[in-house]
Scaffold this active site. Structure first.
Site, mmCIF file in Angstrom:
data_model
loop_
_atom_site.group_PDB
_atom_site.id
_atom_site.type_symbol
_atom_site.label_atom_id
_atom_site.label_comp_id
_atom_site.label_asym_id
_atom_site.label_seq_id
_atom_site.Cartn_x
_atom_site.Cartn_y
_atom_site.Cartn_z
ATOM 1 N N LYS A 65 2.228 3.381 -1.818
ATOM 2 C CA LYS A 65 3.561 2.840 -2.099
ATOM 3 C C LYS A 65 3.587 2.122 -3.449
ATOM 4 O O LYS A 65 4.500 2.311 -4.240
ATOM 5 C CB LYS A 65 3.989 1.837 -1.006
ATOM 6 C CG LYS A 65 4.041 2.403 0.386
ATOM 7 C CD LYS A 65 4.561 1.378 1.389
ATOM 8 C CE LYS A 65 3.703 0.151 1.535
ATOM 9 N NZ LYS A 65 2.359 0.387 2.099
ATOM 10 N N ARG A 77 8.283 -5.968 6.755
ATOM 11 C CA ARG A 77 7.019 -5.604 7.381
ATOM 12 C C ARG A 77 7.142 -5.598 8.902
ATOM 13 O O ARG A 77 6.222 -5.228 9.600
ATOM 14 C CB ARG A 77 6.020 -6.668 6.961
ATOM 15 C CG ARG A 77 4.565 -6.306 6.888
ATOM 16 C CD ARG A 77 4.246 -5.303 5.828
ATOM 17 N NE ARG A 77 2.843 -5.328 5.492
ATOM 18 C CZ ARG A 77 2.371 -5.394 4.263
ATOM 19 N NH1 ARG A 77 3.202 -5.422 3.239
ATOM 20 N NH2 ARG A 77 1.080 -5.387 4.052
ATOM 21 N N ARG A 110 -9.899 1.324 -3.763
ATOM 22 C CA ARG A 110 -8.801 0.873 -4.621
ATOM 23 C C ARG A 110 -9.244 -0.225 -5.601
ATOM 24 O O ARG A 110 -9.942 -1.157 -5.222
ATOM 25 C CB ARG A 110 -7.688 0.340 -3.717
ATOM 26 C CG ARG A 110 -6.479 -0.167 -4.435
ATOM 27 C CD ARG A 110 -5.282 -0.069 -3.563
ATOM 28 N NE ARG A 110 -5.234 -1.110 -2.531
ATOM 29 C CZ ARG A 110 -4.180 -1.278 -1.749
ATOM 30 N NH1 ARG A 110 -3.135 -0.486 -1.847
ATOM 31 N NH2 ARG A 110 -4.183 -2.218 -0.830
ATOM 32 N N ARG A 154 -9.417 -5.915 -4.264
ATOM 33 C CA ARG A 154 -8.739 -6.933 -3.453
ATOM 34 C C ARG A 154 -9.633 -7.427 -2.318
ATOM 35 O O ARG A 154 -10.314 -6.637 -1.678
ATOM 36 C CB ARG A 154 -7.451 -6.337 -2.869
ATOM 37 C CG ARG A 154 -6.298 -6.390 -3.825
ATOM 38 C CD ARG A 154 -5.114 -5.645 -3.314
ATOM 39 N NE ARG A 154 -4.769 -5.909 -1.919
ATOM 40 C CZ ARG A 154 -3.662 -5.453 -1.335
ATOM 41 N NH1 ARG A 154 -2.814 -4.728 -2.041
ATOM 42 N NH2 ARG A 154 -3.414 -5.707 -0.075
ATOM 43 N N ARG A 174 -5.674 -4.651 9.268
ATOM 44 C CA ARG A 174 -4.378 -4.380 8.619
ATOM 45 C C ARG A 174 -3.750 -3.097 9.169
ATOM 46 O O ARG A 174 -2.529 -3.018 9.338
ATOM 47 C CB ARG A 174 -4.556 -4.273 7.098
ATOM 48 C CG ARG A 174 -4.823 -5.634 6.455
ATOM 49 C CD ARG A 174 -5.368 -5.500 5.054
ATOM 50 N NE ARG A 174 -4.425 -4.861 4.153
ATOM 51 C CZ ARG A 174 -4.786 -4.189 3.057
ATOM 52 N NH1 ARG A 174 -6.048 -4.061 2.736
ATOM 53 N NH2 ARG A 174 -3.874 -3.656 2.291
HETATM 54 P P1 AMP Z 1 0.149 -5.632 0.649
HETATM 55 O O1 AMP Z 1 -0.204 -5.888 -0.771
HETATM 56 O O2 AMP Z 1 1.570 -5.217 0.830
HETATM 57 O O3 AMP Z 1 -0.828 -4.708 1.338
HETATM 58 O O4 AMP Z 1 0.019 -7.042 1.412
HETATM 59 C C1 AMP Z 1 -1.193 -7.745 1.477
HETATM 60 C C2 AMP Z 1 -1.107 -8.814 2.554
HETATM 61 O O5 AMP Z 1 -0.066 -9.742 2.218
HETATM 62 C C3 AMP Z 1 -0.765 -8.318 3.949
HETATM 63 O O6 AMP Z 1 -1.908 -7.876 4.666
HETATM 64 C C4 AMP Z 1 -0.124 -9.557 4.562
HETATM 65 O O7 AMP Z 1 -1.119 -10.508 4.917
HETATM 66 C C5 AMP Z 1 0.645 -10.136 3.393
HETATM 67 N N1 AMP Z 1 2.033 -9.604 3.298
HETATM 68 C C6 AMP Z 1 2.559 -8.806 2.316
HETATM 69 N N2 AMP Z 1 3.843 -8.554 2.539
HETATM 70 C C7 AMP Z 1 4.156 -9.191 3.702
HETATM 71 C C8 AMP Z 1 5.349 -9.296 4.469
HETATM 72 N N3 AMP Z 1 6.496 -8.690 4.104
HETATM 73 N N4 AMP Z 1 5.303 -10.041 5.613
HETATM 74 C C9 AMP Z 1 4.179 -10.653 5.997
HETATM 75 N N5 AMP Z 1 3.015 -10.598 5.320
HETATM 76 C C10 AMP Z 1 3.001 -9.876 4.177
#
Ligand code: AMP
Length: 215
Positions: free
Chosen positions: A13, A88, A127, A160, A171
Site C-alpha cells: 500500500k 484500521r 522491507r 522497521r 500484526r
Molecule cells: P503501518 O505502518 O500502517 O504498518 O503501521 C504500523 C503500526 O502503527 C501498526 O502495527 C499499529 O501499531 C500502528 N498503526 C498504524 N495505523 C494505525 C491505525 N489506523 N490505528 C491503530 N494503529 C495504527
C-alpha cells in the site's frame, strides 16, 4: 480524489501510495508514518503509541483519531488524499464517515491490494525504508543498487522495528481480526475496487491507475 487503501501489512500500500503522490500530487496520509514520526520525536503521543506498535497491536483509536483529525485540517488535503493504514477497524471507519459527512465529502474508492498471505512474511522481513525520503525497497525483490543507501536520495535505509518475524505474525493476526472486515464494510457502500498486488511495482501501479480511472 479521496481514497482509502486496503490490504494486509506488506501488501504494498505504501509503495503504491508514494507512486500516486509522485504522479498526481495528492498527499498520502499514513497513520503508521505519522505515528513513527511521533515516536522518533518523543512526543507524549509517540510515547503512548510505541509500546502498542512494538507489540504489533493497534494503537488506541483515541490516539489515532486525534492525529488524523489534525492532519485533515492542513491545506494540502483540499485536493484529496490517499489514506494508507487508516481506517484500521470498523469504528475508525465509522468516525471517518462522520468526519467526511460533516465536511460534505465522501470517499471515491476503497482500493484493495490483494497479496497471498504466504508472500507477506518475506515482503515484510525484507522491507527497508529511506530515513530521508521514505522511498521503500525490499532486499529480496527490489533492493537499492547502493546497498544500505537510497537510490533516490542517498539517505540511510532502515529496517522497521516491527518488521521482525514475531511482531509480523502478531500484526497479521490483528489484520485478520480487526482490519480485514473493512472490505465488507466498504463493499456495503459499493466503492471497493480490487487489484492483485503481485508482479512488478510498475505493473501493479498500472492496475491501480486503471481501477481508479486515472490517466
Ligand atoms: P503501518 O505502518 O500502517 O504498518 O503501521 C504500523 C503500526 O502503527 C501498526 O502495527 C499499529 O501499531 C500502528 N498503526 C498504524 N495505523 C494505525 C491505525 N489506523 N490505528 C491503530 N494503529 C495504527
Amino acid at each position: 480524489m479521496r481514497i482509502v487503501l486496503l490490504g494486509a501489512p506488506g501488501a504494498g500500500k505504501g509503495t503504491q501510495a508514494k507512486k500516486l503522490v509522485d504522479k498526481y500530487g495528492i498527499p498520502q496520509i499514513s497513520t503508521g508514518d505519522l505515528l513513527r514520526a511521533a515516536v522518533s520525536a518523543g512526543t507524549p503521543l509517540g510515547k503512548e503509541a510505541k509500546s502498542y506498535m512494538d507489540q504489533g497491536q493497534l494503537v488506541p483509536d483515541s490516539v489515532v483519531l486525534g492525529m488524523v483529525e489534525e492532519r485533515m485540517k492542513q491545506d494540502d488535503v483540499k485536493k484529496g488524499y490517499i489514506l494508507d493504514g487508516f481506517p484500521r477497524n470498523t469504528s475508525q471507519a465509522e468516525v471517518l464517515d462522520k468526519m467526511l459527512a460533516s465536511l460534505n465529502m465522501s470517499l471515491d474508492a476503497a482500493l484493495s491490494v490483494d497479496v497471498p498471505f504466504e508472500d507477506l512474511m518475506k515482503r515484510l522481513t525484507g522491507r527497508r525504508t529511506c530515513k530521508a525520503c521514505g522511498q521503500m525497497y525490499n532486499v529480496y525483490f527490489s533492493p537499492s543498487s547502493k546497498g544500505d543507501a537510497c537510490d533516490k536520495c542517498g539517505g540511510a535505509l532502515f529496517h522497521r522495528d516491527d518488521d521482525k518475524e514475531e511482531t509480523i505474525k502478531k500484526r497479521l493476526d490483528v489484520y485478520t481480526a480487526s482490519t480485514a472486515p473493512l472490505l465488507d464494510y466498504y463493499k456495503g457502500k459499493g466503492i471497493v475496487k480490487s487489484i492483485a498486488g503481485t508482479g512488478s511495482i510498475d505493473d501493479i501501479f498500472a492496475q491501480v491507475c486503471a481501477a481508479l480511472n486515472l490517466k
